[in-house]
Write a protein that holds these residues in place. Structure first.
Motif, PDB file in Angstrom:
ATOM      1  N   SER A 108       0.832  -1.205   0.000  1.00 26.60           N
ATOM      2  CA  SER A 108       0.000   0.000   0.000  1.00 26.60           C
ATOM      3  C   SER A 108       0.866   1.255   0.000  1.00 26.60           C
ATOM      4  O   SER A 108       0.555   2.239  -0.691  1.00 26.60           O
ATOM      5  CB  SER A 108      -0.919   0.012   1.229  1.00 26.60           C
ATOM      6  N   ALA A 109       1.945   1.235   0.765  1.00 23.76           N
ATOM      7  CA  ALA A 109       2.835   2.398   0.815  1.00 23.76           C
ATOM      8  C   ALA A 109       3.386   2.726  -0.575  1.00 23.76           C
ATOM      9  O   ALA A 109       3.504   3.899  -0.948  1.00 23.76           O
ATOM     10  CB  ALA A 109       3.984   2.127   1.787  1.00 23.76           C
ATOM     11  N   ALA A 110       3.700   1.701  -1.350  1.00 18.53           N
ATOM     12  CA  ALA A 110       4.194   1.922  -2.715  1.00 18.53           C
ATOM     13  C   ALA A 110       3.119   2.564  -3.595  1.00 18.53           C
ATOM     14  O   ALA A 110       3.420   3.379  -4.470  1.00 18.53           O
ATOM     15  CB  ALA A 110       4.665   0.603  -3.322  1.00 18.53           C
ATOM     16  N   ILE A 111       1.842   2.193  -3.356  1.00 21.91           N
ATOM     17  CA  ILE A 111       0.747   2.812  -4.108  1.00 21.91           C
ATOM     18  C   ILE A 111       0.654   4.296  -3.779  1.00 21.91           C
ATOM     19  O   ILE A 111       0.475   5.141  -4.670  1.00 21.91           O
ATOM     20  CB  ILE A 111      -0.598   2.129  -3.780  1.00 21.91           C
ATOM     21  N   TRP A 179      -7.777   0.096   9.994  1.00 23.38           N
ATOM     22  CA  TRP A 179      -7.182   1.407   9.708  1.00 23.38           C
ATOM     23  C   TRP A 179      -6.587   1.437   8.307  1.00 23.38           C
ATOM     24  O   TRP A 179      -6.685   2.434   7.594  1.00 23.38           O
ATOM     25  CB  TRP A 179      -6.130   1.722  10.764  1.00 23.38           C
ATOM     26  N   GLN A 180      -5.995   0.324   7.898  1.00 21.86           N
ATOM     27  CA  GLN A 180      -5.438   0.237   6.553  1.00 21.86           C
ATOM     28  C   GLN A 180      -6.538   0.333   5.504  1.00 21.86           C
ATOM     29  O   GLN A 180      -6.375   1.008   4.483  1.00 21.86           O
ATOM     30  CB  GLN A 180      -4.666  -1.075   6.397  1.00 21.86           C
ATOM     31  N   VAL A 181      -7.673  -0.328   5.747  1.00 19.25           N
ATOM     32  CA  VAL A 181      -8.807  -0.247   4.823  1.00 19.25           C
ATOM     33  C   VAL A 181      -9.325   1.188   4.744  1.00 19.25           C
ATOM     34  O   VAL A 181      -9.612   1.707   3.658  1.00 19.25           O
ATOM     35  CB  VAL A 181      -9.937  -1.201   5.252  1.00 19.25           C
ATOM     36  N   LEU A 182      -9.447   1.837   5.899  1.00 18.53           N
ATOM     37  CA  LEU A 182      -9.911   3.227   5.919  1.00 18.53           C
ATOM     38  C   LEU A 182      -8.948   4.123   5.147  1.00 18.53           C
ATOM     39  O   LEU A 182      -9.384   4.999   4.386  1.00 18.53           O
ATOM     40  CB  LEU A 182     -10.033   3.711   7.369  1.00 18.53           C
ATOM     41  N   THR A 183      -7.656   3.908   5.320  1.00 18.71           N
ATOM     42  CA  THR A 183      -6.659   4.702   4.594  1.00 18.71           C
ATOM     43  C   THR A 183      -6.778   4.485   3.092  1.00 18.71           C
ATOM     44  O   THR A 183      -6.691   5.441   2.300  1.00 18.71           O
ATOM     45  CB  THR A 183      -5.238   4.337   5.072  1.00 18.71           C
ATOM     46  N   LEU A 185      -9.483   3.673   1.488  1.00 18.42           N
ATOM     47  CA  LEU A 185     -10.703   4.339   1.045  1.00 18.42           C
ATOM     48  C   LEU A 185     -10.494   5.846   0.916  1.00 18.42           C
ATOM     49  O   LEU A 185     -10.935   6.472  -0.064  1.00 18.42           O
ATOM     50  CB  LEU A 185     -11.841   4.041   2.025  1.00 18.42           C
ATOM     51  N   ILE A 186      -9.835   6.441   1.901  1.00 13.34           N
ATOM     52  CA  ILE A 186      -9.571   7.886   1.844  1.00 13.34           C
ATOM     53  C   ILE A 186      -8.662   8.205   0.660  1.00 13.34           C
ATOM     54  O   ILE A 186      -8.840   9.227  -0.027  1.00 13.34           O
ATOM     55  CB  ILE A 186      -8.945   8.369   3.166  1.00 13.34           C
ATOM     56  N   PHE A 187      -7.696   7.331   0.403  1.00 20.95           N
ATOM     57  CA  PHE A 187      -6.813   7.525  -0.752  1.00 20.95           C
ATOM     58  C   PHE A 187      -7.614   7.521  -2.052  1.00 20.95           C
ATOM     59  O   PHE A 187      -7.396   8.357  -2.931  1.00 20.95           O
ATOM     60  CB  PHE A 187      -5.757   6.419  -0.779  1.00 20.95           C
ATOM     61  N   ALA A 188      -8.559   6.586  -2.173  1.00 20.72           N
ATOM     62  CA  ALA A 188      -9.395   6.527  -3.375  1.00 20.72           C
ATOM     63  C   ALA A 188     -10.228   7.791  -3.520  1.00 20.72           C
ATOM     64  O   ALA A 188     -10.360   8.342  -4.620  1.00 20.72           O
ATOM     65  CB  ALA A 188     -10.297   5.297  -3.323  1.00 20.72           C
ATOM     66  N   VAL A 189     -10.784   8.282  -2.401  1.00 21.89           N
ATOM     67  CA  VAL A 189     -11.581   9.510  -2.439  1.00 21.89           C
ATOM     68  C   VAL A 189     -10.719  10.702  -2.852  1.00 21.89           C
ATOM     69  O   VAL A 189     -11.139  11.531  -3.674  1.00 21.89           O
ATOM     70  CB  VAL A 189     -12.233   9.762  -1.061  1.00 21.89           C
ATOM     71  N   ALA A 190      -9.512  10.801  -2.290  1.00 25.24           N
ATOM     72  CA  ALA A 190      -8.614  11.907  -2.628  1.00 25.24           C
ATOM     73  C   ALA A 190      -8.227  11.865  -4.107  1.00 25.24           C
ATOM     74  O   ALA A 190      -8.166  12.906  -4.778  1.00 25.24           O
ATOM     75  CB  ALA A 190      -7.362  11.853  -1.752  1.00 25.24           C
ATOM     76  N   THR A 191      -7.978  10.674  -4.618  1.00 24.01           N
ATOM     77  CA  THR A 191      -7.614  10.530  -6.030  1.00 24.01           C
ATOM     78  C   THR A 191      -8.780  10.915  -6.934  1.00 24.01           C
ATOM     79  O   THR A 191      -8.610  11.668  -7.906  1.00 24.01           O
ATOM     80  CB  THR A 191      -7.181   9.081  -6.321  1.00 24.01           C
TER      81      THR A 191
END
Length: 309
Positions: A108-111, A179-183, A185-191
């Motif tokens: 995930s960090a690489a993404i 927390w990883q799932v929430l992160t 999801l937030i990443f997808a929303v930000a993108t």
């Protein structure tokens, strides 16, 4: 008379026997040696490839995240191989529970490293925050998930007969994965937020951005990135369901489900992140310099390669 597995404490068993049937072990099955050896070898190959490609294209941060993800995956499946002949092997269990819980967080960090460079290429003025903060925010959130999962895995693996202490570990692991799932999801929303704002903007794309958008390599990279995201997300959702039911629940003891939803998902993500490498498919990330954060086209890449060559 057959022993009821539900009445056997797996922590009191050292090996499979009449008093300790395989069904009473935490996973309730013999881990398939062929599958686990295959994934151990797969992650080992990807580890070497990530080191080579990272050094070739000088993508140091991406190389670090992916190399650690591959190393953790390889070690984790070696741990499962150790459990093939003896599902009660505590060393193998401790190795795999820690490493296989942690490795997808590094994927995930690489993404998360990619979004900043996409914004820089397509126009930072349409981003709600400065591009560098995307990386810092999501990597920090991912690190928190990593710490929670690491602490939970370590506690669960070393709790021994202390059920309450092991429950603390379970809850920490679930919290970390959630927390990883929430992160994610937030990443997808930000993108999506950035993409919508850029799409609605009246200003046309720059020539460099247009060239990038129509390049087949870049399109391949974006498709691969979407598949990676979905694979990691699916794996995390599965892990929440697996852990939420407690030890020896039906989901945890379903080996084909684990192989398909965890092993194959993380394996697919790792293969794509390794061989659809940003150094070749998204040169803007590979050529980024803090002193010159300017858009980079594939034509620019070719010119620099000729100059360096």
């Amino acid at each position: 008379m057959p022993v009821d597995p539900a009445h056997v404490n797996p922590l009191h068993c050292g090996r499979v026997s009449e008093a300790c049937p395989v069904e009473a072990s935490i996973y309730g099955y013999y881990p398939i040696l062929g599958w686990n050896a295959f994934f151990a070898a797969l992650f080992a190959v990807c580890f070497v490839a990530n080191l080579a490609l990272g050094l070739r294209y000088r993508t140091c941060t991406y190389m670090l995240a992916m190399s650690l993800a591959c190393l953790a995956g390889c070690i984790g499946y070696i741990g499962r191989c150790l459990m093939h002949n003896n599902p009660y092997n505590i060393t193998g269990f401790q190795i795999q529970i820690c490493c296989l819980t942690l490795s997808p967080a590094l994927n995930s960090a690489a993404i998360y490293l990619i979004l900043k460079h996409l914004v820089l290429q397509f126009g930072r003025e349409w981003s709600r925050i400065r591009p560098k903060y995307y990386t810092w925010a999501f990597i920090t959130a991912d690190f928190c998930a990593l710490v929670l999962q690491a602490a939970g895995g370590a506690i669960a693996a070393t709790a021994g007969d202390d059920d309450s202490f092991r429950d603390v570990g379970d809850h920490l692991m679930i919290a970390g994965i959630s927390w990883q799932v929430l992160t994610l999801l937030i990443f997808a929303v930000a993108t999506l937020d950035y993409l919508v704002r850029r799409y609605r903007a009246a200003q046309p794309l720059s020539p460099v951005a247009q060239s990038l958008l129509h390049n087949s390599r870049f399109r391949t990279f974006i498709i691969a990135l979407i598949v990676v995201y979905l694979a990691i997300f699916a794996r995390c959702v599965y892990r929440i369901a697996e852990m939420a039911g407690g030890w020896r629940n039906p989901i945890m003891q379903d080996q084909p489900l684990f192989i398909g939803t965890d092993s194959c998902m993380v394996g697919l993500a790792t293969i794509l992140q390794t061989f659809v490498h940003p150094g070749h498919f998204f040169p803007a990330l590979a050529m980024y310099r803090k002193t010159t954060p300017t858009p980079v086209s594939f034509d620019t890449e070719s010119s620099l390669e000729k100059t360096m060559g």
